[in-house]
Design an enzyme around this catalytic site. Structure first.
Site, short mmCIF file in Angstrom:
data_model
loop_
_atom_site.label_atom_id
_atom_site.label_comp_id
_atom_site.label_asym_id
_atom_site.label_seq_id
_atom_site.Cartn_x
_atom_site.Cartn_y
_atom_site.Cartn_z
N HIS A 5 38.79 50.77 36.74
CA HIS A 5 38.04 50.49 37.96
C HIS A 5 39.02 50.35 39.12
CE1 HIS A 5 33.97 49.51 36.23
NE2 HIS A 5 34.71 49.44 35.13
N GLU A 17 41.64 46.88 37.23
CA GLU A 17 41.32 47.09 38.65
C GLU A 17 42.55 47.70 39.32
OE1 GLU A 17 38.45 46.77 39.93
OE2 GLU A 17 37.33 45.45 38.57
N HIS A 29 31.82 53.30 38.14
CA HIS A 29 31.26 53.07 39.47
C HIS A 29 31.52 54.27 40.36
CE1 HIS A 29 31.37 48.47 38.75
NE2 HIS A 29 30.14 48.94 38.59
N GLU A 70 34.45 54.66 42.83
CA GLU A 70 35.77 54.45 42.23
C GLU A 70 36.24 55.74 41.55
OE1 GLU A 70 35.34 50.94 39.80
OE2 GLU A 70 34.64 49.74 41.49
#
EC number: 3.4.17.-
Length: 389
Positions: A301, A360, A156, A159
């Protein structure tokens, strides 16, 4: 550091001379045998010039600098010893080549990857594909072990801090392997003997550059990005590639569910495309998994300090053992299932029935503040090592 092979030199001898495993010493052209005049690359060393003074000798300089005399001879085969000449003095590289704590554009990544592979040529670089705007998507490979672990970052666009985390890890691992040191209490040399790491530091170079630098000077995709972003020059909320396709919604793992409920046209985030693997970046990532048959995948991420590790019950039992180690070492929360499909980790588990983890990193709002870098780097290392054990 490059040296010219002398008559009778061997990799075994260079291994003893430079205190390096033979596997880390490579010929410039990749040959396994050496002949006189070949160029051999010694990783983790650099050359410093020394101006010879009257009375200097290689033996005297060896004693003064604590450098083996034959190491000096090897690097100065064509040098003259008279006053005023310069001799090459080998030095271990102790300073970092770069810092991962910065805004990582695709150009920055290319530069740092070149520095890394030049200093540590046992790291191999492969271009696995190109983005929509024809930027190379690079994979860095380190290690020669039978277990194959893939790590990717910047799926992404906003990110991008994950690219720095992964590049910092590769640099510190290479440094530790050369110096025979540890990485988080694990012997680096043992790690790369047991594991081969396939790292893709930036899956979405076009998107990352859009977030950090603004729209490209491209007659189609520059105006498209501005239009999809409602003519705002603030792209910090942009997750997609330059065509407005969310690359982590592109994989054939119940993709049709995402297609039904996500945006139906290109968007700064979440649009899964008109079909699976429509984007060149996603195709490249699927191809390397098919080609190399990784044993485990880690997708970096941000944000939330969570680890997603299951998909439709197709994850192997070992995944739970690994994720428990990750939880214990980081304090992150492990979640087996999530109402989300078509991601890279999802597809890897669905397709290969092997361990896959979406991590994450960090807390807050994307893009994560660089002030969190060192903390999330240390957490990421623990996660990597847990997957490699």
């Amino acid at each position: 550091m490059k040296v010219k092979v002398r008559n009778g030199d061997t990799i075994t001898y260079y291994s003893r001379l430079f205190s390096l495993p033979p596997s880390l010493i490579l010929s410039e052209d990749g040959k396994e045998t050496m002949i006189q005049g070949d160029t051999i690359i010694i990783p983790g060393y650099k050359i410093s010039p020394y101006q010879v003074k009257q009375g200097d000798t290689l033996i005297g300089l060896s004693e003064a600098l604590s450098v083996p005399v034959d190491m000096l001879h090897l690097l100065n085969q064509e040098k003259l010893s008279e006053n005023g000449a310069y001799w090459n003095i080998p030095q271990r590289m102790e300073d970092a080549l770069y810092s991962g704590k910065k805004e990582y554009t695709s150009e920055t990544l290319q530069k740092d990857a070149e520095s890394l592979t030049n200093a540590y040529p046992f790291i191999r670089k492969e271009v696995i594909g190109h983005s929509v705007l024809e930027k190379p998507i690079i994979m860095l490979i380190i290690g020669n072990g039978p277990k194959k672990v893939h790590i990717n970052a910047s799926f992404h666009a906003n990110e991008w801090i994950t690219t720095g985390v992964l590049m910092e890890f590769l640099q510190r691992l290479a440094q530790s392997a050369v110096s025979n040191g540890n990485l988080a209490e694990i012997k680096a040399r043992k790690l790369i003997e047991d594991i081969t790491i396939f790292a893709v530091p930036m899956v979405d170079p076009d998107g990352v550059d859009l977030v950090l630098k603004g729209p490209p000077a491209h007659p189609e995709f520059g105006p498209l990005a501005m239009s999809l972003n409602k003519n705002s020059s603030d792209f910090t909320g942009w997750k997609a590639n330059i065509r407005g396709v969310d690359l982590n919604n592109q994989f054939p793992a119940l993709w049709e569910i995402e297609k039904e409920r996500k945006p139906q046209q290109p968007s700064p985030r979440d649009y899964p495309g008109d079909e699976p693997l429509s984007e060149p970046e996603a195709k490249a990532m699927a191809l390397i998994a098919e080609t190399y048959r990784f044993d485990a995948v880690i997708a970096l991420h941000t944000q939330g300090q969570e680890i997603y590790w299951g998909f439709e019950g197709r994850e192997p039992t070992v995944s739970e053992e690994v994720v428990k180690k990750m939880e214990q070492r980081t304090g992150y929360r492990a979640l087996q299932y999530l109402d989300s499909y078509a991601g890279y980790k999802d597809w890897f588990i669905y397709h290969f029935q092997k361990p896959g983890f979406t991590i994450e990193l960090g807390l807050g709002v994307n893009p994560i503040d660089l002030e969190q870098f060192e903390e999330i780097y240390q957490q990421a290392v623990q996660i990597f090592l847990a997957a490699m054990e």
